[in-house]
Scaffold this active site. Sequence first.
Site, PDB file in Angstrom:
ATOM      1  N   ASP A  98       0.809  -1.217   0.000  1.00  0.00           N
ATOM      2  CA  ASP A  98       0.000   0.000   0.000  1.00  0.00           C
ATOM      3  C   ASP A  98       0.847   1.276   0.000  1.00  0.00           C
ATOM      4  O   ASP A  98       1.932   1.318   0.579  1.00  0.00           O
ATOM      5  CB  ASP A  98      -0.905  -0.005   1.232  1.00  0.00           C
ATOM      6  CG  ASP A  98      -2.049   0.980   1.112  1.00  0.00           C
ATOM      7  OD1 ASP A  98      -2.640   1.085   0.020  1.00  0.00           O
ATOM      8  OD2 ASP A  98      -2.372   1.644   2.117  1.00  0.00           O
ATOM      9  N   HIS A  99       0.293   2.322  -0.626  1.00  0.00           N
ATOM     10  CA  HIS A  99       0.885   3.660  -0.649  1.00  0.00           C
ATOM     11  C   HIS A  99       2.363   3.631  -1.022  1.00  0.00           C
ATOM     12  O   HIS A  99       3.217   4.215  -0.337  1.00  0.00           O
ATOM     13  CB  HIS A  99       0.684   4.361   0.699  1.00  0.00           C
ATOM     14  CG  HIS A  99      -0.665   4.988   0.848  1.00  0.00           C
ATOM     15  ND1 HIS A  99      -1.084   6.045   0.075  1.00  0.00           N
ATOM     16  CD2 HIS A  99      -1.708   4.682   1.660  1.00  0.00           C
ATOM     17  CE1 HIS A  99      -2.323   6.380   0.413  1.00  0.00           C
ATOM     18  NE2 HIS A  99      -2.728   5.561   1.364  1.00  0.00           N
TER      19      HIS A  99
ATOM     20  N   SER B  73     -10.914   4.430   9.196  1.00  0.00           N
ATOM     21  CA  SER B  73     -10.984   4.245  10.653  1.00  0.00           C
ATOM     22  C   SER B  73     -11.864   5.285  11.323  1.00  0.00           C
ATOM     23  O   SER B  73     -12.503   5.004  12.343  1.00  0.00           O
ATOM     24  CB  SER B  73      -9.579   4.313  11.263  1.00  0.00           C
ATOM     25  OG  SER B  73      -8.808   3.188  10.906  1.00  0.00           O
TER      26      SER B  73
ATOM     27  N   HIS C 107      -9.923   5.332   1.438  1.00  0.00           N
ATOM     28  CA  HIS C 107      -8.826   5.360   2.409  1.00  0.00           C
ATOM     29  C   HIS C 107      -9.282   6.148   3.641  1.00  0.00           C
ATOM     30  O   HIS C 107     -10.228   6.926   3.583  1.00  0.00           O
ATOM     31  CB  HIS C 107      -7.601   6.038   1.794  1.00  0.00           C
ATOM     32  CG  HIS C 107      -6.894   5.197   0.782  1.00  0.00           C
ATOM     33  ND1 HIS C 107      -5.525   5.191   0.643  1.00  0.00           N
ATOM     34  CD2 HIS C 107      -7.357   4.329  -0.146  1.00  0.00           C
ATOM     35  CE1 HIS C 107      -5.177   4.368  -0.334  1.00  0.00           C
ATOM     36  NE2 HIS C 107      -6.280   3.828  -0.826  1.00  0.00           N
ATOM     37  N   GLY C 108      -8.590   5.950   4.759  1.00  0.00           N
ATOM     38  CA  GLY C 108      -8.913   6.698   5.968  1.00  0.00           C
ATOM     39  C   GLY C 108     -10.241   6.313   6.584  1.00  0.00           C
ATOM     40  O   GLY C 108     -10.939   7.157   7.152  1.00  0.00           O
TER      41      GLY C 108
ATOM     42  N   ASN D  62     -10.306   0.718   3.348  1.00  0.00           N
ATOM     43  CA  ASN D  62      -9.024   0.597   4.039  1.00  0.00           C
ATOM     44  C   ASN D  62      -9.127   1.045   5.496  1.00  0.00           C
ATOM     45  O   ASN D  62      -9.644   2.138   5.773  1.00  0.00           O
ATOM     46  CB  ASN D  62      -7.975   1.467   3.356  1.00  0.00           C
ATOM     47  CG  ASN D  62      -7.527   0.919   2.018  1.00  0.00           C
ATOM     48  OD1 ASN D  62      -8.147   0.032   1.455  1.00  0.00           O
ATOM     49  ND2 ASN D  62      -6.436   1.463   1.501  1.00  0.00           N
ATOM     50  N   VAL D  63      -8.585   0.221   6.392  1.00  0.00           N
ATOM     51  CA  VAL D  63      -8.609   0.523   7.821  1.00  0.00           C
ATOM     52  C   VAL D  63      -7.218   0.279   8.406  1.00  0.00           C
ATOM     53  O   VAL D  63      -6.638  -0.794   8.201  1.00  0.00           O
ATOM     54  CB  VAL D  63      -9.632  -0.363   8.564  1.00  0.00           C
ATOM     55  CG1 VAL D  63      -9.557  -0.130  10.078  1.00  0.00           C
ATOM     56  CG2 VAL D  63     -11.050  -0.089   8.054  1.00  0.00           C
TER      57      VAL D  63
ATOM     58  N   HIS E 163      -7.075  10.307   6.910  1.00  0.00           N
ATOM     59  CA  HIS E 163      -6.156   9.329   7.495  1.00  0.00           C
ATOM     60  C   HIS E 163      -5.915   9.644   8.977  1.00  0.00           C
ATOM     61  O   HIS E 163      -5.966  10.797   9.397  1.00  0.00           O
ATOM     62  CB  HIS E 163      -4.800   9.370   6.782  1.00  0.00           C
ATOM     63  CG  HIS E 163      -4.815   8.748   5.424  1.00  0.00           C
ATOM     64  ND1 HIS E 163      -4.951   9.480   4.269  1.00  0.00           N
ATOM     65  CD2 HIS E 163      -4.711   7.456   5.025  1.00  0.00           C
ATOM     66  CE1 HIS E 163      -4.916   8.666   3.223  1.00  0.00           C
ATOM     67  NE2 HIS E 163      -4.770   7.436   3.654  1.00  0.00           N
TER      68      HIS E 163
ATOM     69  N   THR F   6      -5.689   2.882  11.374  1.00  0.00           N
ATOM     70  CA  THR F   6      -5.573   3.513  12.692  1.00  0.00           C
ATOM     71  C   THR F   6      -6.456   2.849  13.741  1.00  0.00           C
ATOM     72  O   THR F   6      -6.070   2.762  14.919  1.00  0.00           O
ATOM     73  CB  THR F   6      -5.909   5.011  12.587  1.00  0.00           C
ATOM     74  OG1 THR F   6      -4.982   5.635  11.676  1.00  0.00           O
ATOM     75  CG2 THR F   6      -5.813   5.704  13.936  1.00  0.00           C
TER      76      THR F   6
END
Length: 281
Positions: A84-85, A210, A207-208, A229-230, A179, A232
């Site tokens: 990722d990233h 959480s 993304h982000g 996407n999770v 994020h 944090t």
Amino acid sequence: MPLVRTSDLVTSARATGEPVFAFNVITVEHAEAIAAGAESADRPAILQISENAVKFHGGRVGPIAAAASAVAAASTARLSLHLDHVEDRTLLRQAHAHGFSSVMFDASKLPYGDNVKATAEAVRWGRERDIWVEAELGRVGGKAGDAHTPGVRTDPAEAAAYVADTGVDALAVAVGSTHAMTARTATLDHALITALRAAVPVPLVLHGSSGVPDEELRRAVAAGMTKINVGTALNTAFTDAVRAFLEAHPSTVDPRSYLRPARAAMGETVAGFLRNVSRRW
């Protein structure tokens, strides 16, 4: 079971209108927790290792990728491995050798034209190795500016052109998430998600997540999001459990004593996302 392909999980999720969750792996305990949570919820998941996690491990992707793959092989859940990233092209080129079936190539910091060129090159490289490539357009909060600043969200027309020009397999879009949020208070632009889903032919990625409440995530999936996407949220559960244990047992020196509840807390967090957002439950 052996690793499955990220493309298979995403394609299946999109066809059924279900989300597929990607959870960040930093330590082997993260991978074990994700597998346990996926098994508990009877859902597939993506084990996601970021470039920042690789840097944490001394810049060596092999050991943590091998550990995550071994955890997947020992699990009954359907799990894939995703890098990722990725901004470092040297790291990108290591993906295939270490068992990743997918990468998120992140050229979002570059000017638009340079982003398109670099991402198209990454996609061509991925096609030659049967690697599924995700990219990002817009600026997700927490990386480069506030998620609610005018102009940072993904424009549907630009997204359509970007996908056509790069050939990406999936697109991460900026729709209001941020994020590294530790409170689940984010609100998403569901009308924009719907417009993006209509504009681009590939799966959308959030993304982000959480910081996004379950109901917001359910609405986002209904509007067109597929990969969620999770990261944090797992780290919050991990740290809270470690802190609580050490406060109650200040003389503890054996890390297994506090890593065990930390791993369990992450597993419960994973299962919670999988159960609460899936339309099956």
